[in-house]
Design an enzyme around this catalytic site. Structure first.
Site, PDB file in Angstrom:
ATOM      1  CD1 TRP A  72      -2.038  -2.308   1.636  1.00  0.00           C
ATOM      2  CD2 TRP A  72      -2.939  -1.240  -0.099  1.00  0.00           C
ATOM      3  NE1 TRP A  72      -3.014  -3.117   1.106  1.00  0.00           N
ATOM      4  CE2 TRP A  72      -3.575  -2.484   0.042  1.00  0.00           C
ATOM      5  CE3 TRP A  72      -3.331  -0.395  -1.131  1.00  0.00           C
ATOM      6  CZ2 TRP A  72      -4.599  -2.897  -0.810  1.00  0.00           C
ATOM      7  CZ3 TRP A  72      -4.345  -0.812  -1.984  1.00  0.00           C
ATOM      8  CH2 TRP A  72      -4.966  -2.048  -1.813  1.00  0.00           C
ATOM      9  CG  ASP A 119     -13.961 -14.320  13.110  1.00  0.00           C
ATOM     10  OD1 ASP A 119     -14.109 -13.809  11.979  1.00  0.00           O
ATOM     11  OD2 ASP A 119     -14.230 -15.504  13.352  1.00  0.00           O
ATOM     12  CG  PHE A 120     -13.941  -9.657   9.234  1.00  0.00           C
ATOM     13  CD1 PHE A 120     -14.508 -10.619   8.434  1.00  0.00           C
ATOM     14  CD2 PHE A 120     -12.614  -9.293   9.009  1.00  0.00           C
ATOM     15  CE1 PHE A 120     -13.804 -11.225   7.412  1.00  0.00           C
ATOM     16  CE2 PHE A 120     -11.892  -9.891   7.977  1.00  0.00           C
ATOM     17  CZ  PHE A 120     -12.494 -10.862   7.176  1.00  0.00           C
ATOM     18  CG  HIS A 147      -8.717 -11.261  -2.880  1.00  0.00           C
ATOM     19  ND1 HIS A 147      -7.525 -11.013  -3.523  1.00  0.00           N
ATOM     20  CD2 HIS A 147      -8.424 -11.223  -1.560  1.00  0.00           C
ATOM     21  CE1 HIS A 147      -6.560 -10.846  -2.637  1.00  0.00           C
ATOM     22  NE2 HIS A 147      -7.078 -10.963  -1.444  1.00  0.00           N
ATOM     23  CG  ASP A 148      -8.339 -13.350   1.411  1.00  0.00           C
ATOM     24  OD1 ASP A 148      -7.533 -13.606   0.517  1.00  0.00           O
ATOM     25  OD2 ASP A 148      -8.117 -12.518   2.307  1.00  0.00           O
ATOM     26  CG  ASN A 176      -1.509 -16.079  -4.816  1.00  0.00           C
ATOM     27  OD1 ASN A 176      -0.694 -16.967  -4.621  1.00  0.00           O
ATOM     28  ND2 ASN A 176      -1.666 -15.065  -3.983  1.00  0.00           N
TER      29      ASN A 176
END
Length: 361
Positions: free
Chosen positions: A227, A252-253, A271-272, A318
């Site tokens: 970033w 933990d969201f 994306h995870d 990935n």
């Protein structure tokens, strides 16, 4: 076609040997080549570099000359002896002292991501990473860890002031990923950085195959580095001045209560995760978000036909080898966000690695 001189064969060889180029870069960072040359008062010869790295002269010479061919180093010859120094590229991105250093990112990729990619064929066969299920392979080879993407604050390519303090908290939740919280001290940073800091950020990213605490921390540092280079383009993609601003994060969201906020930044989070998990998280954010507030999603967007950009396609692979997620098209994100209740969908391709999506409640 069919001869060693044709363009197709040359391209094939470039692809075939591409991993060697990556390993040269990873090894030079791991050995400290660029830092050693940056700290030296002038160009160094092979013997000096080898001594500084505690490495063999023969191996050092081969590595240095290859770095020259890759334009990572430059060389000059004096009285028949070669002397090496950093190029502008390596000075900017490959030395620890640079504000735009990518050293931790490269070390993490060399130590961790590279090994995950060795399982790509199996991941393609199974349709998910080599744990068989999202969560990990038995015998402890693959583990899930959560990291904060702190570097929304590293957005303008300049060093953070020395008295700008990050306080990290480490939490291990039962059955949940390891979480890192970030609290920022007001009055210790510039007004612009404080404005950005007060945006409430949900910025945890995920990595697999993280085998040690040191590896997890290095990944977190790597994200800060990303970033420092890419933050400006995404955080200036839209006018965010209309959002009252806050900053907080912890735990933990997927389970912990989310504080009420005006703007949530989800940077490299969605994306995870598979669509179901994304929908669950977005619904939680929607309910916590103030009326008129919204979400800024920062991800690398696929073209609508999913055939580019190449880098985003590689990122999606990935995700396949390391998580249960994927990179997505703007339309795909629109579907996820609108299903959670958000409206006024806008997206901007920044021309950089990461793009931006803004929606409102």
């Amino acid at each position: 076609m069919g001869s060693s001189g044709d363009d197709g064969y040359r391209l094939l060889n470039e692809y075939t040997n591409g991993f060697m180029v990556s390993q040269v870069l990873f090894a030079a960072c791991e050995l400290g080549v660029f830092d050693l040359l940056a700290e030296a008062p002038g160009p160094l010869d092979v013997a000096a570099v080898a001594a500084g790295m505690e490495a063999s002269a023969h191996g050092t010479e081969l590595l240095l000359d290859t770095c020259v061919s890759l334009k990572l180093l430059k060389v000059e010859t004096r009285a028949g002896k070669a002397f090496y120094q950093n190029t502008e590229l390596s000075s900017a991105y490959l030395t620890r002292v640079s504000p735009t250093s990518q050293c931790n990112l490269l070390k993490y990729m060399g130590r961790t991501s590279y090994g995950c990619w060795g399982h790509l064929a199996d991941a393609v066969r199974w349709g998910l990473h080599p744990g068989g299920t999202p969560g990990g392979l038995v015998k402890g080879r693959w583990r899930r860890a959560a990291y904060p993407l702190v570097a929304e604050l590293f957005v303008f390519g300049s060093p953070i002031p020395n008295d700008f303090v990050f306080h990290f908290t480490h939490t291990k939740l039962s059955g949940a990923p390891v979480g890192y919280g970030c609290v920022l001290s007001r009055g210790l940073c510039t007004p612009l950085l404080w404005t950005l800091a007060r945006i409430f950020t949900v910025f945890t990213s995920m990595a697999l195959h993280a085998r040690s605490e040191g590896e997890r921390l290095q990944f977190m540092q790597a994200l800060q580095e990303v970033w420092s280079v890419n933050g400006r383009s995404v955080l200036t993609a839209f006018d965010l001045s209309g959002f009252p601003l806050m900053c907080d994060l912890g735990g933990d969201f997927f389970k912990d209560p989310l504080p009420e906020a005006d703007l949530y930044i989800l940077a490299r989070i969605l994306h995870d995760w598979a669509d179901g998990k994304c929908s669950h998280l977005l619904e939680r954010v929607y309910h916590a978000c103030k009326p008129g507030g919204g979400i800024l999603v920062i991800e690398s967007l696929l073209d609508e036909d999913r055939r580019g950009p190449l880098l985003t396609q590689l990122y999606s692979l990935n995700m396949l080898v390391q998580t249960e997620g994927q990179e997505r098209t703007p339309t795909h994100y629109h579907m996820l966000l609108s299903s959670a209740g958000f409206r006024d969908f806008q997206f901007k391709k920044t021309g950089a690695i990461y793009d931006a999506i803004l929606v409102r409640k």
